[in-house]
Design an enzyme around this catalytic site. Structure first.
Site, PDB file in Angstrom:
ATOM      1  N   HIS A   1     -63.022  13.643  54.918  1.00  0.00           N
ATOM      2  CA  HIS A   1     -62.154  14.922  54.296  1.00  0.00           C
ATOM      3  C   HIS A   1     -61.179  15.745  53.054  1.00  0.00           C
ATOM      4  O   HIS A   1     -60.635  16.363  52.826  1.00  0.00           O
ATOM      5  CB  HIS A   1     -60.380  14.364  55.413  1.00  0.00           C
ATOM      6  CG  HIS A   1     -59.673  14.536  56.555  1.00  0.00           C
ATOM      7  ND1 HIS A   1     -59.286  15.326  57.390  1.00  0.00           N
ATOM      8  CD2 HIS A   1     -60.040  13.909  57.376  1.00  0.00           C
ATOM      9  CE1 HIS A   1     -59.067  15.619  58.150  1.00  0.00           C
ATOM     10  NE2 HIS A   1     -59.153  14.154  58.273  1.00  0.00           N
TER      11      HIS A   1
ATOM     12  N   LYS B   1     -57.333  24.174  45.389  1.00  0.00           N
ATOM     13  CA  LYS B   1     -57.597  25.580  45.799  1.00  0.00           C
ATOM     14  C   LYS B   1     -56.837  27.086  44.859  1.00  0.00           C
ATOM     15  O   LYS B   1     -56.902  27.892  45.132  1.00  0.00           O
ATOM     16  CB  LYS B   1     -55.953  25.517  46.840  1.00  0.00           C
ATOM     17  CG  LYS B   1     -56.005  24.274  47.538  1.00  0.00           C
ATOM     18  CD  LYS B   1     -54.594  23.856  48.581  1.00  0.00           C
ATOM     19  CE  LYS B   1     -55.007  22.336  49.223  1.00  0.00           C
ATOM     20  NZ  LYS B   1     -55.624  22.696  50.606  1.00  0.00           N
TER      21      LYS B   1
ATOM     22  N   LYS C   1     -50.342  26.519  51.184  1.00  0.00           N
ATOM     23  CA  LYS C   1     -51.315  25.779  50.887  1.00  0.00           C
ATOM     24  C   LYS C   1     -50.331  24.648  50.292  1.00  0.00           C
ATOM     25  O   LYS C   1     -49.670  25.296  49.055  1.00  0.00           O
ATOM     26  CB  LYS C   1     -52.623  26.118  51.395  1.00  0.00           C
ATOM     27  CG  LYS C   1     -52.741  26.178  49.969  1.00  0.00           C
ATOM     28  CD  LYS C   1     -53.962  26.712  49.543  1.00  0.00           C
ATOM     29  CE  LYS C   1     -55.152  28.151  50.294  1.00  0.00           C
ATOM     30  NZ  LYS C   1     -55.558  27.397  51.615  1.00  0.00           N
ATOM     31  N   ARG C   2     -51.051  23.124  49.965  1.00  0.00           N
ATOM     32  CA  ARG C   2     -50.380  21.977  49.357  1.00  0.00           C
ATOM     33  C   ARG C   2     -51.046  23.172  47.293  1.00  0.00           C
ATOM     34  O   ARG C   2     -51.537  23.650  47.280  1.00  0.00           O
ATOM     35  CB  ARG C   2     -50.781  21.264  49.243  1.00  0.00           C
ATOM     36  CG  ARG C   2     -50.724  20.278  50.795  1.00  0.00           C
ATOM     37  CD  ARG C   2     -49.127  19.988  50.126  1.00  0.00           C
ATOM     38  NE  ARG C   2     -48.262  19.079  48.967  1.00  0.00           N
ATOM     39  CZ  ARG C   2     -48.633  17.488  48.896  1.00  0.00           C
ATOM     40  NH1 ARG C   2     -48.144  17.502  50.770  1.00  0.00           N
ATOM     41  NH2 ARG C   2     -48.108  16.916  47.449  1.00  0.00           N
TER      42      ARG C   2
ATOM     43  N   THR D   1     -57.366  25.247  57.440  1.00  0.00           N
ATOM     44  CA  THR D   1     -56.792  25.186  58.408  1.00  0.00           C
ATOM     45  C   THR D   1     -55.891  26.161  58.603  1.00  0.00           C
ATOM     46  O   THR D   1     -55.794  27.139  59.813  1.00  0.00           O
ATOM     47  CB  THR D   1     -56.029  24.046  59.267  1.00  0.00           C
ATOM     48  OG1 THR D   1     -54.741  22.974  58.495  1.00  0.00           O
ATOM     49  CG2 THR D   1     -57.170  22.700  60.022  1.00  0.00           C
TER      50      THR D   1
ATOM     51  N   LYS E   1     -55.080  30.122  60.482  1.00  0.00           N
ATOM     52  CA  LYS E   1     -53.852  30.383  61.321  1.00  0.00           C
ATOM     53  C   LYS E   1     -53.881  31.915  60.905  1.00  0.00           C
ATOM     54  O   LYS E   1     -53.274  32.776  61.672  1.00  0.00           O
ATOM     55  CB  LYS E   1     -52.861  30.000  60.954  1.00  0.00           C
ATOM     56  CG  LYS E   1     -52.588  28.083  61.268  1.00  0.00           C
ATOM     57  CD  LYS E   1     -52.330  27.342  59.972  1.00  0.00           C
ATOM     58  CE  LYS E   1     -52.559  25.524  60.518  1.00  0.00           C
ATOM     59  NZ  LYS E   1     -51.708  25.221  59.542  1.00  0.00           N
TER      60      LYS E   1
HETATM   61  C1  LIG Z   1     -51.360  24.447  57.738  1.00  0.00           C
HETATM   62  C2  LIG Z   1     -51.246  24.120  57.195  1.00  0.00           C
HETATM   63  C3  LIG Z   1     -51.441  23.370  56.258  1.00  0.00           C
HETATM   64  C4  LIG Z   1     -52.940  23.104  55.701  1.00  0.00           C
HETATM   65  O1  LIG Z   1     -53.367  23.997  54.382  1.00  0.00           O
HETATM   66  P1  LIG Z   1     -54.572  24.457  54.039  1.00  0.00           P
HETATM   67  O2  LIG Z   1     -54.466  26.344  53.899  1.00  0.00           O
HETATM   68  O3  LIG Z   1     -55.476  24.082  54.710  1.00  0.00           O
HETATM   69  O4  LIG Z   1     -54.623  24.064  53.116  1.00  0.00           O
HETATM   70  C5  LIG Z   1     -50.835  22.619  55.247  1.00  0.00           C
HETATM   71  N1  LIG Z   1     -49.341  22.756  55.938  1.00  0.00           N
HETATM   72  C6  LIG Z   1     -49.111  23.281  56.045  1.00  0.00           C
HETATM   73  C7  LIG Z   1     -47.261  23.277  56.896  1.00  0.00           C
HETATM   74  C8  LIG Z   1     -49.174  23.874  57.492  1.00  0.00           C
HETATM   75  O5  LIG Z   1     -49.446  23.899  58.398  1.00  0.00           O
END
Ligand SMILES: *Cc1c(COP(=O)(O)O)cnc(C)c1O
Length: 830
Positions: A373, A572, A566-567, A674, A678
């Site tokens: 990952h 990022k 995101k984190r 991911t 979304k």
């Molecule tokens: C989808 C999701 C992530 C992943 O987000 P990235 O932008 O791909 O890092 C992290 N936390 C939550 C709660 C999510 O739903």
């Protein structure tokens, strides 16, 4: 562990309980009154528990039938092992999958409960950090919907991901006691408990045939108790299982201590066993090498493998045929976290099933598959050999033997290349010896995959190049996805209805059909386009309400909602986003506001508690927000808010309400992403770098419908030795203005110096994320985003096309690929 009802394999199918309004109401009332002892005047929490038990009853028959069908002799099964499952709430998802929302709503209304309040009462199951854990949850959803016999294996942490509060702009971590108000979805199954060994040492004894066999003795054992959660498929009567392990003490006493009278000490020592499943480690991309974490990893791997073997052996009449094991069982390991499974399966096959090395090794390497990952070296797990010696001495023996045989293969392939041998070795030599878990995983797996096309290519070129040269056939790509059930049908019911009114509702279980929406992007489709806009507008209202509640900031729904959730991590590049916000602020203060596109910028995410710079970034966002939002001159043109406690449930509101999705990682650093998917499915446009799955998103929707900027991965690598932040500052007045304002203390006048570390990393020629190198190109592309926003018709077209072209990013497609290339399962229906 004794006889159970699972032993009787052939039983009649159970019939599903009635799901009409009257039955639901009666069952709800029964649970509320007789089981929970509450009346209809109670709080939403008890209504939630009563309703969940009502639904669980309706799931039970399908669950039993699916489970029995998967246990039939000859059925090949997959086991998804993951230290994280970021599930979120279950109730709304089950209502969708069982197709009983209208009747449930009506039943509740007749008792004066509102379904939305009841759904809101559920605590998120936050058993994961971010993308990796959410991926595991989306995978399970898709496997159930595709009727693939896949079981999830994880840990039932008593405390999941911490709850983030913001105090004076800083992150504060609060424990997440998600089990406190009851957990109606899980079923405890103590009869399937497993014993897990720790400590002790290896002894070699002669068996009846005079051969030496190893025995792991004088161990301190822990009991793993399984808790099962149902994973319902979409409208298909299929229910798979997520099995989560809880740790507890054995009920044996340490006799020496007991005899010497220290009864209470002896009982007290058992606390440490309970600790193993106590808390999720909140580190997203760095490992902190803690002993308890290694215990968790072994606890999961050992309990899960023993459980799979127990179930599989029941197919035979006391004489399991291990030549069939790898034909009927496959394990997918989510990152290196559970990869101690390689050595554990060897141990069980040799020490307990009495196999020789070669036979056992063939079974192991035919049964295990590994998903990588990350490309960040700091995220690659390695454990001190010393720790292994103390905790898992027998497994260390086996790892050494795996390594010595593996290095023989390497030296046969490249005679005399000792550099390569030490690079590839499972043991890292040096003052402190380490076990490299990724190398163990690769040596023990028949499949190794990355999670997006670029990522899988970079693994072969970089991190795992030596291994790729040795075993090219093991390497493959499986681009991530997200489940359209949770992320569109559940999170965005209005858009779902609008889409289905035009192309039917098959797209919910076959997202490739969402492409049928493409013609509706046409300018002549005014009615559809107006509806599309109205749905987005309503979703923005919902998001604005959340922002008002949580941040006390007013978001005007006519402005562009520009979102990065995101984190929080340097790679990022939330910092790049903040620099852009400061730039916009400067433009407003200078009066450069001709053709201004108003923006509401939303940022959210958790920082690992020990990651100080990430915590500084959160403080910076909040400090900039305070200045920007309180300036009357700025107010209708720019807003900034930091949303506390970003989690699955808040994403269900955020993604449908976003106009612009920020996916701005340094190229080559984001394995997939991911969140990007979304947002795309929900009709947001993306501003992004050429990184991870962004590339595939752009390929799918077309360059014209994607805002691409920044250096590419090869350019990042080429620039690295020459990167000099001053070059960019000297040649860019906008950047200079932004940094000068930051340095001047404009955003921290009462707290001098608090952003010095941020300034220093930005100015550091060794900054691996090269934020300043992409500033110009980012700001220019944001200018184009603003220009398109002025042309709302064009924006609508692009928005519809983003949704229409998102079909590839369903985890249904991802799971089909895992199945076709790795698992090779047949579908099973209950
Ligand atoms: C989808 C999701 C992530 C992943 O987000 P990235 O932008 O791909 O890092 C992290 N936390 C939550 C709660 C999510 O739903």
């Amino acid at each position: 562990m004794g006889h159970t009802d699972e032993d009787k394999q052939y039983r009649p199918r159970m019939e599903r309980l009635s799901v009409d309004k009257t039955a639901l109401e009666a069952s709800f009332n029964h649970y509320l009154t007789y089981f929970l002892g509450r009346s209809t005047g109670t709080t939403p929490t008890y209504a939630y528990n009563a309703l969940s038990l009502t639904l669980r009853d309706r799931i039970m028959a399908d669950w039993r039938n699916t489970s029995l069908a998967q246990k039939m002799p000859g059925v090949r099964r997959a086991n998804y092992m993951s230290l994280e499952f970021l599930i979120g709430r279950a109730l709304g998802n089950h209502l969708l999958n069982l197709d009983i929302e209208p009747d449930t709503r009506a039943a509740l209304e007749s008792m004066s409960f509102h379904l939305e309040d009841v759904i809101e009462a559920e605590a998120d199951a936050g058993l994961g950090n971010g993308g990796l854990g959410r991926l595991a949850a989306c995978f399970l959803d898709s496997c159930a919907t595709l009727q693939l016999p896949v079981t999830g294996y994880g840990i039932r942490y008593q405390y999941g991901m911490f709850r983030q509060e913001i105090i004076n702009g800083y992150q504060d971590e609060e424990p997440d006691h998600w089990l406190r108000d009851g957990q109606p979805w899980e079923i405890e199954r103590p009869e399937y408990s497993q014993r897990i060994k720790f400590g002790g040492h290896t002894e070699y004894r002669k068996n009846d045939q005079g051969q030496l066999v190893a025995q792991w003795v004088e161990t301190n054992d822990v009991i793993a108790i399984p808790y099962d959660m149902p994973v319902t498929g979409y409208h298909n009567n299929t229910v798979n299982t997520l099995r989560l392990w809880h740790s507890t003490a054995t009920d044996e006493f340490n006799l020496d201590e007991f005899n010497s009278g220290s009864y209470t000490e002896s009982v007290g020592a058992k606390n440490s066993a309970e600790n193993i499943s106590m808390v999720l480690y909140p580190n997203d991309t760095t490992e902190n090498g803690k002993e308890l974490r290694l215990k968790q990893q072994y606890f999961l791997a050992s309990a899960s493998i023993q459980d799979v073997i127990r179930q599989w052996e029941k197919r035979f009449d006391g004489a399991p045929d291990y030549s069939r094991f790898s034909a009927e069982n496959v394990f997918q390991m989510n990152d290196t976290h559970p990869t101690i499974a390689v050595a554990e399966l060897m141990r069980i096959l040799m020490d307990e099933k009495k196999m020789g090395w070669n036979t056992a090794w063939r079974i192991v390497t035919e049964s295990l598959a590994y998903t990588n990952h990350t490309l960040l070296p700091e995220a690659l797990e390695k454990w001190p050999v010393k720790l292994f010696e103390e905790l898992l001495p027998r497994l260390l023996d086996i790892i050494y033997e795996i390594n010595s045989r593996f290095l023989r293969v390497v030296s046969q392939r490249w005679p005399g290349d000792t550099d390569r041998q030490s690079r590839m070795s499972i043991i890292e030599e040096g003052p402190v010896k380490h076990v490299r878990m990724a190398h163990l995983a690769i040596a023990g797996s028949f499949s190794i995959n990355g999670v997006a096309a670029l990522h899988s290519e970079l693994l072969k070129k970089g991190l795992f190049h030596d291994f790729y040269e040795l075993w090219p056939e093991k390497f493959n790509n499986k681009t991530n996805g997200v489940t359209p059930r949770r992320w569109v049908a559940h999170a965005n019911p209005m858009m779902t209805e609008l889409i289905s009114s035009k192309i039917g509702d098959e797209w919910i279980k076959d997202l490739s059909q969402i492409d049928k929406l493409t013609p509706f992007a046409d300018l002549k489709q005014t009615e559809f386009r107006n509806n599309w806009k109205a749905v987005k507008q309503a979703n923005k209202m919902r998001l604005a309400k959340l922002v008002k509640e949580k941040c006390d900031v007013d978001f005007n729904t006519d402005a562009m909602f520009d979102v990065q959730v995101k984190r929080i991590h340097e790679y990022k590049r939330q910092l790049l986003n903040v620099l852009h916000v400061i730039h916009l602020y400067n433009q407003i203060k200078k009066g450069n506001t001709k053709d201004w596109s108003p923006r509401c910028v939303l940022i959210g995410g958790k920082a690992a508690p020990g990651y100080l710079l990430a915590k500084d970034i959160i403080k910076l966002i909040n400090s900039v927000a305070e200045v920007v939002n309180s300036d009357a001159e700025v107010s209708d043109k720019l807003k900034l808010a930091f949303l506390p406690n970003y989690n699955v449930s808040s994403m269900e509101i955020i993604a449908p309400g976003a106009d612009l999705s920020e996916q701005i990682s340094t190229a080559g650093k984001e394995a997939s992403g991911t969140g990007n998917m979304k947002f795309m499915m929900n009709g947001a446009l993306t501003i992004g770098t050429y990184d991870g799955a962004n590339i595939e998103i752009m390929d799918a929707v077309g360059e014209d419908n994607f805002f691409l900027f920044g250096l590419r991965e090869n350019e990042v690598e080429e620039l690295k030795p020459h990167y000099n932040p001053s070059d960019y500052i000297n040649h860019d007045e906008d950047l200079r203005d932004v940094l000068n304002l930051l340095r001047s203390g404009h955003f921290n006048s009462n707290e001098p110096g608090i952003f010095d570390n941020i300034m220093n990393t930005l100015m550091n020629p060794h900054d691996p994320w090269m934020t300043l190198a992409d500033f110009r190109s980012y700001v220019d592309m944001q200018q184009q985003v603003s220009a398109v926003w002025q042309d709302q018709e064009k924006w609508q077209t692009m928005s519809i096309l983003n949704t229409a072209k998102s079909g590839f990013f369903s985890t249904d497609r991802t799971m089909e690929e895992y199945n076709n290339d790795i698992w090779k399962l047949e579908t099973v229906s209950g």
